[in-house]
Enzyme design. Structure first.
Site, PDB file in Angstrom:
ATOM      1  N   GLU A  97       0.837  -1.198   0.000  1.00  0.00           N
ATOM      2  CA  GLU A  97       0.000   0.000   0.000  1.00  0.00           C
ATOM      3  C   GLU A  97       0.871   1.246   0.000  1.00  0.00           C
ATOM      4  OE1 GLU A  97      -1.586   1.437   3.776  1.00  0.00           O
ATOM      5  OE2 GLU A  97      -1.443  -0.597   4.549  1.00  0.00           O
ATOM      6  N   CYS A 131      -3.370  -3.355   4.698  1.00  0.00           N
ATOM      7  CA  CYS A 131      -2.393  -4.385   5.077  1.00  0.00           C
ATOM      8  C   CYS A 131      -2.706  -5.755   4.484  1.00  0.00           C
ATOM      9  CB  CYS A 131      -2.333  -4.512   6.599  1.00  0.00           C
ATOM     10  SG  CYS A 131      -1.801  -2.995   7.392  1.00  0.00           S
ATOM     11  N   THR A 173       3.638   3.243  16.114  1.00  0.00           N
ATOM     12  CA  THR A 173       3.254   1.954  15.517  1.00  0.00           C
ATOM     13  C   THR A 173       3.703   1.852  14.055  1.00  0.00           C
ATOM     14  OG1 THR A 173       1.038   2.714  14.857  1.00  0.00           O
ATOM     15  CG2 THR A 173       1.256   1.740  17.050  1.00  0.00           C
ATOM     16  N   HIS A 266      -1.446 -10.739  12.048  1.00  0.00           N
ATOM     17  CA  HIS A 266      -1.006  -9.434  11.567  1.00  0.00           C
ATOM     18  C   HIS A 266      -0.782  -8.586  12.815  1.00  0.00           C
ATOM     19  CE1 HIS A 266      -0.827  -5.601   9.627  1.00  0.00           C
ATOM     20  NE2 HIS A 266      -1.898  -5.173  10.263  1.00  0.00           N
ATOM     21  N   LYS A 271       1.018  -5.698  21.602  1.00  0.00           N
ATOM     22  CA  LYS A 271      -0.014  -5.835  22.628  1.00  0.00           C
ATOM     23  C   LYS A 271      -1.363  -6.218  22.010  1.00  0.00           C
ATOM     24  CE  LYS A 271       0.553  -5.565  26.475  1.00  0.00           C
ATOM     25  NZ  LYS A 271       0.474  -4.608  27.557  1.00  0.00           N
ATOM     26  N   ASN A 346       5.474  -2.313  12.737  1.00  0.00           N
ATOM     27  CA  ASN A 346       4.453  -2.800  11.813  1.00  0.00           C
ATOM     28  C   ASN A 346       4.895  -2.585  10.371  1.00  0.00           C
ATOM     29  OD1 ASN A 346       2.138  -3.545  10.474  1.00  0.00           O
ATOM     30  ND2 ASN A 346       0.869  -1.880  11.262  1.00  0.00           N
TER      31      ASN A 346
END
Length: 362
Positions: A97, A131, A173, A266, A271, A346
């Site tokens: 993406e 994603c 993130t 994913h 967490k 990520n």
């Protein structure tokens, strides 16, 4: 008579056997931000990113790298490390993406690597949907090998992204990287036929409407709700499919998390993955026919017998109780898969395959 388009009785016998991942390669940048330093820089409480999100480091690209170079590197590494020639690839699809051109695909850039071999007969292009693109590309590769289009060659799947956020809650993130997977028959890691559970829905939880910015627009709370509800739905579909398959084979029992060897996810941040294991455990609990929980794995959870899944996305009591009850499951079946996620962040499309690489490497 069978319906047109339905499966002929002998269809099974002509499929290639054990289609799956034959080889896997991962690449991520050498630069990173230490999350404890980012906590200080952002002026937030110590532990907000490291404990609250479960993240240690966040990889990022310098101006020497972009999505094309990440994917070029990971494909070249895969091919060289496995001593493969480029003419043995018949399909190449990229899930990403990170769009730096509104017309030209990353796949065509990767064709530079094929020039010396003279192989231009390579199907596939880029697949884009947040994603999910990498997984869609992987499914397409498996489908190609199991179809009449297959010419006997390998498929190559590349998932790559650079995840960066504007200043704010979502910034820690981020991450960056790429994973390449060689797909073919007689694989050491096979995909079980007919056992895929999908959930698709329209939502504006994460999107990139600004064509000149690489930053997404994120509704954090809605995004977590979308993730958890999709997890619920996919698990339900999967359990129904495997139950039906088992019934055909003469076993009439329900699927639970105990039947998984490992569980990988994913991983937007570590967490959330831990909460997802708890979420699946909640699904098992609510689907458990045996109401006598005192001596079972669900002992101590009786108070939650009547909760509804869709009411519990942000229920702290449910979350806490089920994270505690599923801690052993998480440690045994998921924790090892979070190495790359914890140390690099990520990666978007390759995230779940980075988790797979982490698990296999340990």
């Amino acid at each position: 008579t069978t319906m047109p388009g339905s499966l002929p009785v002998n269809a099974e016998s002509c499929w290639p056997k054990d289609v799956g991942i034959v080889a896997l390669e991962i690449y991520f940048p050498s630069q990173y931000v230490d999350q404890t330093e980012l906590e200080k820089y952002d002026g937030v409480n110590a532990g907000k990113y490291t404990i609250g999100l479960g993240q240690s480091k966040m990889g990022f690209c310098s101006d020497r790298e972009d999505i094309n170079s990440l994917c070029l590197t990971v494909v070249q590494k895969l091919m060289e490390r496995n001593s493969l020639s480029y003419d043995c690839i018949g399909r190449l699809e990229v899930g990403t993406e990170t769009i730096i051109d509104k017309s030209k695909s990353v796949k065509t850039v990767l064709m530079q690597l094929f020039e010396e071999s003279g192989n231009t007969d390579v199907e596939g292009i880029d697949t884009m949907n947040a994603c999910y693109g990498g997984t869609a590309a992987l499914f397409n590769a498996i489908n190609w090998i199991e179809s009449s289009s297959w010419d006997g060659r390998y498929a190559l799947v590349v998932a790559g992204d650079i995840a960066v956020y504007a200043t704010g809650n979502a910034r820690p993130t981020g991450g960056a990287g790429a994973v390449a997977m060689l797909v073919g028959p007689n694989a050491p890691l096979i995909f079980e036929r007919g056992l895929r559970g999908t959930h698709m829905q329209h939502a504006y939880d994460f999107y990139k409407p600004d064509m000149v910015s690489e930053y997404p627009v994120v509704d954090g709370k809605l995004s977590i709700q979308c993730y958890l509800s999709a997890l619920d739905r996919c698990y339900a579909v999967y359990r129904n499919k495997i139950h039906a398959q088992w019934q055909k084979e003469g076993t009439d029992r329900h699927f639970t998390l105990n039947d998984f060897g490992f569980m990988i996810f994913h991983s937007p941040y570590c967490k959330l993955v831990q909460k997802s294991v708890a979420r699946l455990f909640l699904n098992d609990f609510l689907g458990d026919q045996n109401l006598e929980t005192a001596n079972s794995v669900f002992s101590g959870l009786e108070a939650f017998r009547d909760v509804k899944l869709e009411d519990t996305y942000f229920d702290r009591d449910v979350e806490k109780a089920f994270m505690k009850a599923s801690a052993e499951l998480f440690n045994q079946k998921t924790k090892a898969s979070l190495l790359v996620s914890n140390q690099n962040g990520n990666m978007y499309t390759p995230s779940v395959y980075g988790c797979l690489a982490s698990l296999l490497a340990q």
